[in-house]
Design a protein around this motif. Structure first.
Motif, PDB file in Angstrom:
ATOM      1  N   ILE A 183       8.703  -4.101 -16.545  1.00  0.00           N
ATOM      2  CA  ILE A 183       7.287  -4.223 -16.193  1.00  0.00           C
ATOM      3  C   ILE A 183       7.021  -5.682 -15.843  1.00  0.00           C
ATOM      4  CG2 ILE A 183       4.916  -3.906 -16.998  1.00  0.00           C
ATOM      5  CD1 ILE A 183       6.128  -1.941 -19.140  1.00  0.00           C
ATOM      6  N   PHE A 184       6.619  -5.895 -14.612  1.00  0.00           N
ATOM      7  CA  PHE A 184       6.320  -7.257 -14.151  1.00  0.00           C
ATOM      8  C   PHE A 184       4.814  -7.466 -14.257  1.00  0.00           C
ATOM      9  CE2 PHE A 184      10.352  -8.495 -12.071  1.00  0.00           C
ATOM     10  CZ  PHE A 184      11.036  -7.292 -12.202  1.00  0.00           C
ATOM     11  N   ILE A 185       4.395  -8.533 -14.931  1.00  0.00           N
ATOM     12  CA  ILE A 185       2.962  -8.813 -14.993  1.00  0.00           C
ATOM     13  C   ILE A 185       2.628  -9.675 -13.779  1.00  0.00           C
ATOM     14  CG2 ILE A 185       1.030  -9.643 -16.376  1.00  0.00           C
ATOM     15  CD1 ILE A 185       2.729  -7.188 -17.498  1.00  0.00           C
ATOM     16  N   ALA A 186       2.093  -9.009 -12.784  1.00  0.00           N
ATOM     17  CA  ALA A 186       1.682  -9.702 -11.557  1.00  0.00           C
ATOM     18  C   ALA A 186       0.229 -10.117 -11.756  1.00  0.00           C
ATOM     19  CB  ALA A 186       1.873  -8.802 -10.362  1.00  0.00           C
ATOM     20  N   VAL A 209       5.748 -11.833  -6.806  1.00  0.00           N
ATOM     21  CA  VAL A 209       6.196 -11.020  -7.955  1.00  0.00           C
ATOM     22  C   VAL A 209       6.097  -9.531  -7.614  1.00  0.00           C
ATOM     23  CG1 VAL A 209       5.584 -10.305 -10.317  1.00  0.00           C
ATOM     24  CG2 VAL A 209       5.685 -12.741  -9.737  1.00  0.00           C
ATOM     25  N   LYS A 210       4.990  -9.164  -6.958  1.00  0.00           N
ATOM     26  CA  LYS A 210       4.811  -7.743  -6.607  1.00  0.00           C
ATOM     27  C   LYS A 210       5.914  -7.276  -5.659  1.00  0.00           C
ATOM     28  CE  LYS A 210       1.049  -6.292  -4.894  1.00  0.00           C
ATOM     29  NZ  LYS A 210      -0.260  -6.226  -4.235  1.00  0.00           N
ATOM     30  N   ASP A 284       2.431  -0.620  -8.460  1.00  0.00           N
ATOM     31  CA  ASP A 284       1.642  -1.723  -9.004  1.00  0.00           C
ATOM     32  C   ASP A 284       0.335  -1.130  -9.527  1.00  0.00           C
ATOM     33  OD1 ASP A 284       0.549  -4.291  -9.493  1.00  0.00           O
ATOM     34  OD2 ASP A 284      -0.395  -4.300  -7.513  1.00  0.00           O
ATOM     35  N   ILE A 285       0.093  -1.279 -10.817  1.00  0.00           N
ATOM     36  CA  ILE A 285      -1.135  -0.724 -11.399  1.00  0.00           C
ATOM     37  C   ILE A 285      -2.144  -1.856 -11.565  1.00  0.00           C
ATOM     38  CG2 ILE A 285      -2.122   0.466 -13.390  1.00  0.00           C
ATOM     39  CD1 ILE A 285       0.573   1.719 -13.871  1.00  0.00           C
ATOM     40  N   ILE A 286      -3.228  -1.777 -10.812  1.00  0.00           N
ATOM     41  CA  ILE A 286      -4.257  -2.821 -10.888  1.00  0.00           C
ATOM     42  C   ILE A 286      -5.279  -2.420 -11.953  1.00  0.00           C
ATOM     43  CG2 ILE A 286      -6.070  -4.019  -9.615  1.00  0.00           C
ATOM     44  CD1 ILE A 286      -4.491  -3.641  -7.074  1.00  0.00           C
TER      45      ILE A 286
END
Ligand SMILES: NC(=O)c1ccc[n+]([C@@H]2O[C@H](COP(=O)([O-])OP(=O)(O)OC[C@H]3O[C@@H](n4cnc5c(N)ncnc54)[C@H](O)[C@@H]3O)[C@@H](O)[C@H]2O)c1
Length: 294
Positions: A183-186, A209-210, A284-286
């Protein structure tokens, strides 16, 4: 002049309707089986799993580490540059959730140190199943005044650091042969430009990052490694509160009328880390209170 009869582009195809035999064969081979009640919530559990959380000494990283621990982790490794906060974080996680917790002081830019630490984690805690890449920095500098070394530092920690840690982690996951979830924290700043504060390096780093996450999700799917991002909007952290004027402006620009509580990211983190999201990769979950909808 355009000659329309020369148009060789392929047209969309309407398939012939399926025959009764096709439908019967499809029904017979459908994966559903007979209907029975399922325990969907059980798929969110993380029992027996080991997670690595960078930037987990405080803030959003700590909050997500806590969320994963509450879902049953066996072990958690916190990687951060701040020793006192890191030691305090693992004590809290161990005391509250009974999880085996270790702190490793490391700068995510240091690929040799990160690789060594991944070896120590798998020796001390067991196979690595989950990575949360949360270490990151931001600064507010007008673009025309941005010193090159400061600009590079943001890119180096936020983007290159995310790659360094993901690569070291993937090498372990690949050799373990059990796949994993990253899980990348963008940030919503990877999709929009924040205003009114100037943060060109940060915004560019998070867009990077995304796209890094998407690239890795395609490359590592074959190894069963899923990569996704959580992109928070403005969160109600001590640092954000210290920008008093901006804080109110951000609040007004957010349709839900407030900043997010760090705990409001943990549901997505647990879902992405767990089998409940087994078919989700490259997403990508905003989570921004509606900020990017306007
Ligand atoms: N707070 C927000 O509103 C917000 C919004 C969107 C995205 N984010 C992102 O979420 C992540 C966490 O943000 P936060 O608000 O919790 O920040 P924070 O400053 O509270 O936490 C970041 C942590 O990363 C660590 N860190 C910084 N540089 C490091 C390095 N080189 N190596 C190892 N560790 C390092 C810090 O010591 C700190 O513990 C960041 O990537 C940030 O960009 C935050």
């Amino acid at each position: 002049m355009t000659n329309h009869s020369d148009n060789t582009a392929q047209r969309a195809i309407v398939p012939p309707p399926p025959s009764a035999e096709d439908i019967a064969a499809a029904n017979a081979s459908a994966p559903d089986g007979p209907f029975q009640a399922k325990n969907f919530l059980a798929r969110f559990r993380l029992d027996g799993k080991v997670a690595v959380v960078t930037g987990g000494a405080r803030g959003l990283g700590f909050s997500m580490a806590e969320g994963l621990c509450s879902a049953g982790l066996k072990g958690v490794a916190i990687l951060d540059v701040q020793t006192d906060l890191g030691l305090d974080a693992i004590k809290k996680l161990h005391d509250a959730y009974g999880v085996q917790a270790q702190f490793y002081k490391v700068d995510v830019r240091d690929e040799n140190a990160v690789a060594e630490i991944m070896n120590s984690i798998s020796a001390e805690l067991g196979s690595i199943d989950i990575l949360v890449n949360s270490a990151g920095i931001a600064d507010l500098v007008h673009a025309e005044d941005y010193p090159a070394d400061k600009f590079r530092r943001v890119i180096d920690i936020n983007l290159n650091g995310s790659f360094v840690v993901a690569q070291a982690c993937a090498r372990h996951m690949i050799s373990q042969g059990r796949g994993g979830s990253m899980i990348f924290i963008a940030s919503m700043s990877g999709s929009i430009v924040n205003w009114p504060q100037p943060q060109s390096a940060y915004n560019a780093s998070k867009a990077g990052v995304k796209h890094l996450m998407k690239s890795l999700s395609a490359e590592w799917a074959v190894h069963g490694i899923r990569c996704n991002a959580i992109s928070p909007g403005y969160m109600d952290t001590a640092l954000n509160r210290s920008y008093t004027t901006l804080f109110n402006e951000w609040k007004q620009r957010t349709p839900l009328g407030r900043l997010g509580d760090p705990d409001e990211l943990t549901g997505a983190a647990i879902w992405l880390a767990s089998e409940a999201s087994a078919y989700c990769t490259g997403s990508d979950i905003i989570i921004d209170g509606g900020y990017t909808t306007l």
